[in-house]
Design an enzyme around this catalytic site. Structure first.
Site, PDB file in Angstrom:
ATOM      1  N   ARG A  31       0.079   8.994   1.097  1.00  0.00           N
ATOM      2  CA  ARG A  31      -0.619   9.022   2.388  1.00  0.00           C
ATOM      3  C   ARG A  31       0.060   8.112   3.409  1.00  0.00           C
ATOM      4  NH1 ARG A  31      -3.556   6.275  -1.248  1.00  0.00           N
ATOM      5  NH2 ARG A  31      -3.655   4.046  -0.857  1.00  0.00           N
ATOM      6  N   ASN A  32       0.869   7.172   2.927  1.00  0.00           N
ATOM      7  CA  ASN A  32       1.575   6.262   3.827  1.00  0.00           C
ATOM      8  C   ASN A  32       3.068   6.557   3.937  1.00  0.00           C
ATOM      9  OD1 ASN A  32      -0.654   4.848   4.713  1.00  0.00           O
ATOM     10  ND2 ASN A  32      -0.615   3.452   2.951  1.00  0.00           N
ATOM     11  N   ASP A  45       0.843  -1.202   0.000  1.00  0.00           N
ATOM     12  CA  ASP A  45       0.000   0.000   0.000  1.00  0.00           C
ATOM     13  C   ASP A  45       0.880   1.255   0.000  1.00  0.00           C
ATOM     14  OD1 ASP A  45      -2.253   1.559   0.007  1.00  0.00           O
ATOM     15  OD2 ASP A  45      -2.709   1.281   2.133  1.00  0.00           O
ATOM     16  N   ASP A  65       3.106   1.996   7.538  1.00  0.00           N
ATOM     17  CA  ASP A  65       2.006   1.058   7.242  1.00  0.00           C
ATOM     18  C   ASP A  65       2.378  -0.102   6.328  1.00  0.00           C
ATOM     19  OD1 ASP A  65       0.458   2.538   8.852  1.00  0.00           O
ATOM     20  OD2 ASP A  65      -0.861   3.354   7.317  1.00  0.00           O
TER      21      ASP A  65
HETATM   22  P1  ATP Z   1      -5.583   4.616   5.059  1.00  0.00           P
HETATM   23  O1  ATP Z   1      -6.489   4.273   6.169  1.00  0.00           O
HETATM   24  O2  ATP Z   1      -6.218   4.457   3.735  1.00  0.00           O
HETATM   25  O3  ATP Z   1      -4.238   3.945   5.143  1.00  0.00           O
HETATM   26  P2  ATP Z   1      -4.235   6.965   5.931  1.00  0.00           P
HETATM   27  O4  ATP Z   1      -2.894   6.328   5.715  1.00  0.00           O
HETATM   28  O5  ATP Z   1      -4.370   8.429   5.635  1.00  0.00           O
HETATM   29  O6  ATP Z   1      -5.346   6.191   5.134  1.00  0.00           O
HETATM   30  P3  ATP Z   1      -3.882   6.494   8.738  1.00  0.00           P
HETATM   31  O7  ATP Z   1      -2.676   5.637   8.500  1.00  0.00           O
HETATM   32  O8  ATP Z   1      -4.891   6.010   9.694  1.00  0.00           O
HETATM   33  O9  ATP Z   1      -4.678   6.756   7.435  1.00  0.00           O
HETATM   34  O10 ATP Z   1      -3.347   7.923   9.169  1.00  0.00           O
HETATM   35  C1  ATP Z   1      -4.203   9.043   9.302  1.00  0.00           C
HETATM   36  C2  ATP Z   1      -3.391  10.304   9.456  1.00  0.00           C
HETATM   37  O11 ATP Z   1      -2.738  10.325  10.727  1.00  0.00           O
HETATM   38  C3  ATP Z   1      -2.250  10.438   8.456  1.00  0.00           C
HETATM   39  O12 ATP Z   1      -2.705  11.000   7.255  1.00  0.00           O
HETATM   40  C4  ATP Z   1      -1.251  11.317   9.188  1.00  0.00           C
HETATM   41  O13 ATP Z   1      -1.575  12.682   9.022  1.00  0.00           O
HETATM   42  C5  ATP Z   1      -1.456  10.932  10.641  1.00  0.00           C
HETATM   43  N1  ATP Z   1      -0.435   9.976  11.101  1.00  0.00           N
HETATM   44  C6  ATP Z   1      -0.422   8.642  10.893  1.00  0.00           C
HETATM   45  N2  ATP Z   1       0.647   8.050  11.467  1.00  0.00           N
HETATM   46  C7  ATP Z   1       1.360   9.038  12.058  1.00  0.00           C
HETATM   47  C8  ATP Z   1       2.603   9.090  12.805  1.00  0.00           C
HETATM   48  N3  ATP Z   1       3.318   7.991  13.059  1.00  0.00           N
HETATM   49  N4  ATP Z   1       3.025  10.288  13.235  1.00  0.00           N
HETATM   50  C9  ATP Z   1       2.298  11.409  12.967  1.00  0.00           C
HETATM   51  N5  ATP Z   1       1.150  11.426  12.273  1.00  0.00           N
HETATM   52  C10 ATP Z   1       0.662  10.264  11.820  1.00  0.00           C
END
Ligand code: ATP
Length: 358
Positions: free
Chosen positions: A212-213, A208, A226
């Site tokens: 966004r990741n 993935d 992720d």
């Molecule tokens: P998906 O669910 O499709 O993977 P996503 O990757 O945007 O979407 P999440 O991985 O749940 O969703 O993350 C959501 C948001 O939280 C991210 O877009 C980021 O802004 C923030 N985030 C995630 N992980 C971290 C981290 N380790 N440190 C700081 N911010 C984070």
């Protein structure tokens, strides 16, 4: 010191510029062949007195960033990394994705961490634990480190390294080209490729990879997040194809063979990396904008590829096209991508006064 190469990083007002220090056959160091030095000390002394082609004279050395205390957490929890959820305090919601929320948290009242809280039912805890066991042993400066988990009750917590500036996608969209330019964009791509080259060497597949990741930290540090999670999430495959344009569609990042025959491999990650390059160069634009997942699948079948974005150099676009070769085996390795991106500004031109490389 990276893969045997020596770099010097110079802070010029607000931007850091990186120069590669080359060596003559007999070992002398130089930025430009007209001025060589037998030791690095002489090199530094000289450029402290004059900039002579650097963006600025060398001033004070950069203070070494303290190794974050969070790093210890992953060692402390090596054998016993199911931690008590009461030791984790959730402080501020940072964002949310399809499978739950992400919080800034504090572990044991001392260590800042990121906490992913998963919606009940989004995965089978047994599957997750099996995968997390592997993820925990993947350690690389360009990968988000998994520290600990709380899986004994819902919601499952995944505790990781905290990254100050959130996702690369938002970071690019907010800037939209005002401060971020090609040197930094190539650097982002090179850092991600470096993390992915490590996964490649460990025979691990991300599944993935997308802006966004990728997460952004201080001092222009980018890390891949992720990895492996997509394998354990329960995704409604039928729905992925039917979602509307506005929703983040993983299908637009997924290689055709992975969509059609579920053949995920490091080469399908390379395809996704090509889409990530598109996101980087367009400041976070949605690929195949206005098209549904089903339409994209159809278009790719007819050999359609994302067109060269405006302002995207041909050289950068060529790398994207390599990643989107129909035949997975013909796509480059991440190791090659990493080297190419590290040397991006070098291969075709070398100017005496400015050998800025990243
Ligand atoms: P998906 O669910 O499709 O993977 P996503 O990757 O945007 O979407 P999440 O991985 O749940 O969703 O993350 C959501 C948001 O939280 C991210 O877009 C980021 O802004 C923030 N985030 C995630 N992980 C971290 C981290 N380790 N440190 C700081 N911010 C984070």
């Amino acid at each position: 010191l990276l893969t045997g190469l020596i770099w010097i990083s110079v802070l010029d007002e607000r931007a850091v510029k990186h120069y590669r220090i080359r060596r003559l056959d007999k070992g002398d160091f130089f930025l430009t062949p007209r001025k060589t030095f037998s030791t690095l000390n002489e090199f530094v002394n000289y450029y402290t007195r004059t900039s002579d082609g650097l963006c600025a004279r060398l001033g004070k050395p950069c203070l070494k960033v303290q190794v974050p205390t969070t790093f210890d957490l992953s060692y402390k929890t090596v054998d016993d990394w199911e931690i008590d959820r009461s030791s984790v305090q959730l402080l501020k919601r940072l964002g949310y994705g399809q499978f739950g929320e992400v919080w800034e948290g504090l572990w044991n009242n001392t260590t800042p961490v990121a906490v992913k809280t998963l919606k009940p039912g989004s995965m089978d805890p047994k599957d997750f634990l099996r995968e997390a066991q592997i993820m925990k042993n993947l350690r690389h400066p360009k990968l988000i480190q998994l520290y600990a988990v709380c899986t004994l009750e819902d919601p499952i917590y995944i505790i990781t390294e905290l990254m100050r500036y959130g996702s690369l996608q938002e970071y690019l969209q907010i800037d939209a080209g005002s401060k971020i330019h090609l040197t930094q964009q190539v650097d982002m791509a090179a850092q991600v490729a470096s993390g992915m080259a490590y996964l490649e060497s460990q025979n691990y597949i991300h599944r993935d990879l997308a802006a966004r990741n990728v997460l952004v930290g201080e001092h222009n540090i980018y890390k891949v997040a992720d990895f492996g999670l997509a394998r354990v999430f329960k995704v409604d495959n039928e729905n992925i194809y039917e979602q509307k344009e506005e929703i983040k569609l993983p299908v637009k990042w997924t290689a055709p063979e992975a969509i059609q025959t579920n053949k995920f491999s490091i080469k399908s990650d390379v395809w996704s990396f090509g889409i990530l390059l598109y996101e980087i160069i367009t400041y976070g634009k949605m690929p195949y904008s206005g098209r549904t997942g089903a339409e994209v699948i159809q278009m790719l079948r007819q050999n359609y590829r994302l067109p060269q974005p405006t302002n995207c150099p041909q050289k950068f676009y060529n790398i994207m096209l390599e990643c989107w070769k129909e035949e997975p085996k013909e796509r480059p390795t991440f190791q090659r991508l990493h080297l190419n991106l590290e040397d991006y500004f070098e291969a075709d031109s070398y100017s005496e006064t400015n050998n800025l490389v990243r």
